[in-house]
Design a protein around this motif. Structure first.
Motif, short mmCIF file in Angstrom:
data_model
loop_
_atom_site.label_atom_id
_atom_site.label_comp_id
_atom_site.label_asym_id
_atom_site.label_seq_id
_atom_site.Cartn_x
_atom_site.Cartn_y
_atom_site.Cartn_z
N ALA B 115 27.97 -34.21 -15.55
CA ALA B 115 27.26 -35.38 -16.10
C ALA B 115 28.13 -36.63 -16.00
N TYR B 118 28.06 -37.74 -12.51
CA TYR B 118 26.74 -38.34 -12.26
C TYR B 118 26.71 -39.78 -12.78
N ASN B 122 26.64 -42.79 -10.18
CA ASN B 122 25.39 -43.57 -10.19
C ASN B 122 25.61 -45.01 -10.57
N ARG B 358 29.92 -35.33 -5.55
CA ARG B 358 28.86 -34.99 -6.49
C ARG B 358 28.38 -33.56 -6.26
N GLY B 453 19.38 -41.31 -18.36
CA GLY B 453 19.44 -40.53 -17.12
C GLY B 453 20.56 -39.50 -17.18
N THR B 454 21.71 -39.92 -17.69
CA THR B 454 22.85 -39.00 -17.78
C THR B 454 22.55 -37.87 -18.76
N TYR B 457 20.22 -35.59 -17.16
CA TYR B 457 20.93 -34.82 -16.14
C TYR B 457 21.71 -33.67 -16.79
#
Lengths: 110, 683
Positions: B115, B118, B122, B358, B453-454, B457
């Motif tokens: 995470a 990510y 991102n 990733r 979003g995280t 995820y």
């Protein structure tokens, strides 16, 4: 067998098969539905429904002779099975019971 | 001879691929039949379009149907975990605290890495530009694909692009300069300014909070000097004074009038709080590949795509290729997403590197989850009797799988929460590091906080982990083994792991063994680098940056040359003044920090060896004496012989090293022909 009700679209497809009778395969079934309902339907939706109805045992199918105008592929004909007929009658009975005794005044939107 | 018409081949292939086997031929045949009828009635094109639309419709509906059937088959109607399953799962965790602790911590770290990666990747490498239709804002650059470098001397190209490109509108350019904001006589504060075309504000589509943004007229030579300030600058440096519009402030040597304040959070083009117009002298001829470094940006025109804009840009480049020197003509003009130009991902392959990273991070979770799955499976095997009894009492496979999934989900969700906590702490540290890196002002599009979003995820990773940890062992335990378990109920037969799980354990140990040594070597190197001394008494040195303001407003090469001349005078005066300061032993000047010096390829005249990569620094004659470095051969620089802009090179460290001296080893000085040497160094 577990209870498997009929959806509205499934009823329409079963009734179209009943109307088309011996020549019932995808193309005339779609035509029949569009003609009788007066609205366009997604062809793919009919085919998916036919497959689901066959899984439920309401219809059965067999492959016809391959023909050149179909690229060498045969038609998949379908016919109603007793379970399908029974499900249709049951759906009609339920609907009629629900309609029974309804007066026009009761259907007025409030 | 006429050939029977057939439906579009690609569409037909897609159709057949999307359909289940039992429906494939009949649907294919029906659509073929209808296609022929459509073609006869409406023509080939209309029939082809109809066929494509039907293909897409069938592909979508049958794919959805397939997914629904697969889910029903895998899970069954009673496999959905209930609250009771969750409670039971929590109890099972309490009964196996060792497994819960080790497995949970392992997954927490893996989820944190996944995470965190990510979030960082991102926000930093795939950011969304927080501007209206930000995805249509692009940057245009020139790239040397062979040397993987970017050329920022874009003034000539900018003028051509602005005149000729139709796919990109409001084309603008900017460069960042540092100036002193003089608030009172003798009181100056260094500020960072965007010297930008007025079109930048049109591209951003953000109106000013008060006053106005820059307008095209501000760019005209001789127009009054104006400045637009940001919200933060307005709050901190002007005490949020509502009457600041129209006030005059001195930036560098020029008095500017404040004409507008931008709203909070606005930092376009990067992280700026002051904007002055970029003035380009239209009378001065600009040779390609000369002039100051610029970044060029614009907005895709309505209806244009990045591809169509790139095509137009490439055609424009070809049209002007004959006017360019071979060195400049070799550069490729490219349109990239706006934020990419600051990452240099296009030229350095960082984007690809981080995509791989990733993937590797996600793989790490799979490895950890597989390890935990092995542990869980070992426990599940010991519960074989329980599963057999439940099956004999009528529990379906889906029911048992659902319960074991719920147990795993409890563990993985707890791990994900712990992991998210670690991520939150890590992101705060990352933000601080980022803020330091960008001198307190990171680019306005970077928001690396714990986003929704995280969190989603991380929870997705938790479900993935639960599937690996719970469902896989459960499917195995309720499969073929189950019949044997029911048969041996009460016989006291020992449960065994079986070949699949033994193989999994071997594979995971092999992967661990393979990963561990390189990881340790890398860690040791990093530690060694961190602990290595600088080679000189770094505590006795102080360093500061300064920049000489150009006298001329224009962006011509002549102005830069004038600036360089004036810089010489100022630098000499500054060094002389520093030398008289008490406590100062000596002072030296470099054009850039030696530890961040430029990379270049260099070759000696007449040498047959191929060009060599070197680090290049521009330094003055005091540089070596100040660091106490003895020149190994030849001589050091003469003060009088060093014009600004000379280039000297270091050979790669370790090539020649003398004992007892700092590890900075310098090669010979070049004979005086600086202009030529500069050029060769670039080549």
């Amino acid at each position: 067998m577990t209870h498997q009700g009929l959806g509205e679209f499934e009823q329409i497809v079963l009734l179209a098969i009943a109307h088309v009778r011996d020549e019932a395969y995808g193309i005339p079934i779609v035509d029949e539905i569009e003609q009788r309902t007066g609205r366009r339907v997604a062809r793919a939706a009919v085919y998916v429904t036919l497959r689901r109805l066959e899984d439920k045992g309401f219809i059965s199918s067999w492959i016809g002779e391959p023909t050149p105008e179909r690229g060498g592929k045969g038609r998949r004909y379908v016919k109603l099975e007793p379970a399908g007929v029974k499900a249709l009658r049951e759906a009609r009975r339920v609907a009629e019971r629900m309609w029974q005794g309804l007066e026009p005044a009761s259907l007025r939107a409030r | 001879v006429s050939v029977a018409p057939t439906p579009p081949r690609i569409a037909r292939a897609i159709l057949r691929h999307a359909l289940p086997e039992d429906a494939c031929d009949s649907v294919d045949g029906d659509l073929h039949e209808l296609y022929i009828a459509h073609r006869m009635a409406r023509g080939a094109t209309a029939a082809a379009i109809w066929y494509w639309l039907e293909t897409l419709s069938f592909a979508v509906r049958f794919t959805i149907d397939r997914i629904i059937r697969l889910m029903l088959r895998l899970l069954g109607r009673d496999a959905t975990p209930s609250m009771l399953d969750v409670k039971l799962g929590a109890r099972m965790l309490a009964k196996s605290p060792g497994l819960a602790l080790i497995g949970g911590l392992g997954m927490a770290v893996a989820v944190a890495l996944g995470a965190g990666g990510y979030a960082v990747v991102n926000s930093y490498f795939y950011p969304e530009l927080p501007l209206p239709e930000g995805d249509r804002v692009v940057a245009i650059g020139k790239f040397d694909t062979q040397r993987r470098t970017e050329d920022d001397r874009l003034l000539h190209d900018f003028l051509v692009w602005r005149r000729e490109l139709r796919s990109v509108v409001d084309l603008g350019a900017f460069r960042t300069v540092k100036r002193n904001l003089v608030s009172a006589p003798g009181v100056a504060e260094a500020i960072t300014i965007a010297e930008m075309t007025a079109s930048g504000f049109r591209v951003a589509r953000v109106p000013s909070l008060r006053g106005r943004a820059l307008i095209d007229e501000d760019e005209a030579p001789g127009a009054p000097a104006v400045v637009v300030i940001g919200y933060n600058a307005w709050q901190s440096r002007f005490a949020a004074d509502a009457a600041v519009i129209g006030r005059q402030i001195r930036i560098g040597r020029v008095i500017h009038t404040i004409v507008g304040i931008m709203p909070e959070g606005f930092g376009f083009p990067v992280n700026h709080q002051y904007w002055i117009p970029l003035r380009i002298d239209p009378r001065a001829p600009i040779a390609p590949g000369t002039g100051p470094d610029l970044d060029v940006f614009g907005r895709l025109a309505p209806g244009a795509t990045k591809q169509s804009a790139q095509a137009e840009l490439t055609v424009t480049a070809y049209r002007h290729a004959a006017e360019l020197s071979p060195e400049v003509a070799r550069l490729q003009s490219r349109i990239v997403p706006y934020t990419d130009i600051f990452l240099h991902g296009e030229v350095q392959g960082e984007a690809e590197t981080f995509s791989v990273l990733r993937f590797m991070i996600a793989l790490l979770l799979v490895i950890v989850a597989t390890n935990v799955a092995v542990l869980v499976y070992a426990r599940t095997v010991t519960r074989g009797d329980e599963i057999a009894v439940r099956t004999a009492l009528g529990a379906t496979r889906g029911r048992i799988v659902g319960q074991l999934f719920a147990e795993a989900l409890v563990l993985s969700t707890l791990s994900a929460l712990v992991g998210l906590g670690i991520v939150a702490v890590g992101l705060r540290m990352f933000d601080r590091a980022l803020s330091d890196y960008f001198e307190g002002h990171p680019p306005f599009w970077i928001h690396s906080g714990l986003s929704l979003g995280t969190i989603a995820y991380a929870l997705g990773l938790a479900v993935l982990a639960a599937v690996i940890v719970g469902v896989l062992p459960a499917l195995r335990a309720t499969g073929v083994q189950l019949r044997a378990a029911i048969g041996s109920l009460g016989s006291g037969a020992k449960a065994r792991l079986g070949t699949t799980w033994t193989a999994l354990i071997i594979v995971q140990i092999a992967i661990t063994v393979a990963i561990l040594p390189p990881a340790m070597i890398k860690a040791a190197r990093t530690l060694r680098t961190a602990l290595t001394e600088s080679g000189f008494a770094s505590g006795q040195y102080v360093v500061t940056r300064f920049e000489i303001e150009r006298d001329a407003e224009s962006t011509t090469a002549h102005a830069d040359s004038v600036g360089a001349d004036s810089a010489r005078v100022v630098v000499n005066a500054l060094l002389a003044r520093l030398a008289t300061e008490p406590g100062v032993v000596g002072a030296t000047m470099t054009a850039d920090e030696p530890w961040e010096s430029r990379r270049a390829l260099i070759e000696a005249e007449g040498a047959h060896e191929s060009s060599q990569p070197v680090r290049v620094s521009t330094v003055d004659a005091n540089y070596f004496p100040l660091f106490g470095v003895r020149v190994l051969a030849g001589r050091s620089f003469w003060e009088a012989a060093i014009p600004l802009g000379s280039v000297f090179a270091t050979v790669p460290s370790g090539t020649r090293r003398s004992h007892g001296t700092p590890s900075l080893v310098w090669s010979r000085t070049f004979p005086p022909a600086p202009g030529r040497l500069v050029r060769r160094a670039r080549e």
